[in-house]
Design a protein around this motif. Sequence first.
Motif, short mmCIF file in Angstrom:
data_model
loop_
_atom_site.label_atom_id
_atom_site.label_comp_id
_atom_site.label_asym_id
_atom_site.label_seq_id
_atom_site.Cartn_x
_atom_site.Cartn_y
_atom_site.Cartn_z
N THR A 31 46.70 80.06 88.72
CA THR A 31 46.12 79.77 90.22
C THR A 31 46.43 80.99 90.91
OG1 THR A 31 48.45 78.83 90.70
CG2 THR A 31 46.62 77.35 90.15
N HIS A 36 47.61 74.86 94.11
CA HIS A 36 46.62 73.88 93.42
C HIS A 36 45.59 73.30 94.50
CE1 HIS A 36 48.58 73.60 89.50
NE2 HIS A 36 49.80 73.35 90.25
N LYS A 37 44.56 73.72 94.30
CA LYS A 37 43.50 73.30 95.10
C LYS A 37 43.25 73.25 96.44
CE LYS A 37 42.07 69.94 91.32
NZ LYS A 37 41.74 68.48 90.97
N GLY A 38 42.54 72.58 97.43
CA GLY A 38 42.74 72.71 98.80
C GLY A 38 42.00 73.68 99.44
N GLN A 39 41.74 73.86 100.67
CA GLN A 39 40.83 74.70 101.34
C GLN A 39 41.37 76.08 100.91
OE1 GLN A 39 40.42 74.20 105.60
NE2 GLN A 39 39.25 75.73 105.95
N ALA A 41 42.66 77.34 98.47
CA ALA A 41 42.65 77.79 97.14
C ALA A 41 41.32 78.10 96.67
CB ALA A 41 43.13 76.60 96.19
N ARG A 42 40.21 77.90 97.58
CA ARG A 42 38.87 78.34 97.26
C ARG A 42 38.68 79.72 97.51
NH1 ARG A 42 39.21 74.04 94.55
NH2 ARG A 42 39.15 72.01 95.68
#
Length: 192
Positions: A31, A36-39, A41-42
């Motif tokens: 990562t 993990h994921k979420g705004q 992480a983009r």
Amino acid sequence: MMRLHNLRPRPGARHRVKRLGSGESSGHGKTSGKGHKGQKARSGGSIRLGFEGGQMPLIRRLPKRGFNNAAFRATYAIVNLSDLNEFKAGTVVNEELLRESKLVRGDVAGIKILGDGELKHALKIEADKVSESAKAKIEKAGGTITMRESAARKPAAGAGDVDQTAKEPGTVSKSKKKSTTAKAKKKASKKR
């Protein structure tokens, strides 16, 4: 000997650049330190400064600067009648005495006497303000009240330039006299 060519930063002052996306064995793999994921992480996903997830932001919760009459409020030191019983009968109770006995502290516009408690003996009190109940109790005990001339009530240095003759009843200032004589002359010239 130290020369410009052999100057070095102190050990630990410089760090290796964090190399992201270079495999799991790099210590920042998978990562790349973004979780993990979420705004956040983009790619391109960021939240503006001061955003609190829709909660009312701190900048809107705090009071705003600007003009406020509270800065010009006159604060009076409150002294109750029960506090004045420590003085002997016939004592002149003024601001200096109250400050010496630690009943008044700090920067205040004046002193206000309130009627909490009973006055046991007669005192000569000098204050800026006195409540009605305190006044009655002081007079009942045989004491006297002297109202101080407050500096706030006195006119400012530039405010004393007002024509004093105009304040007395039955007198007219010079400027008013001139204006009335000028009007009378204009009326007389129109009649001719």
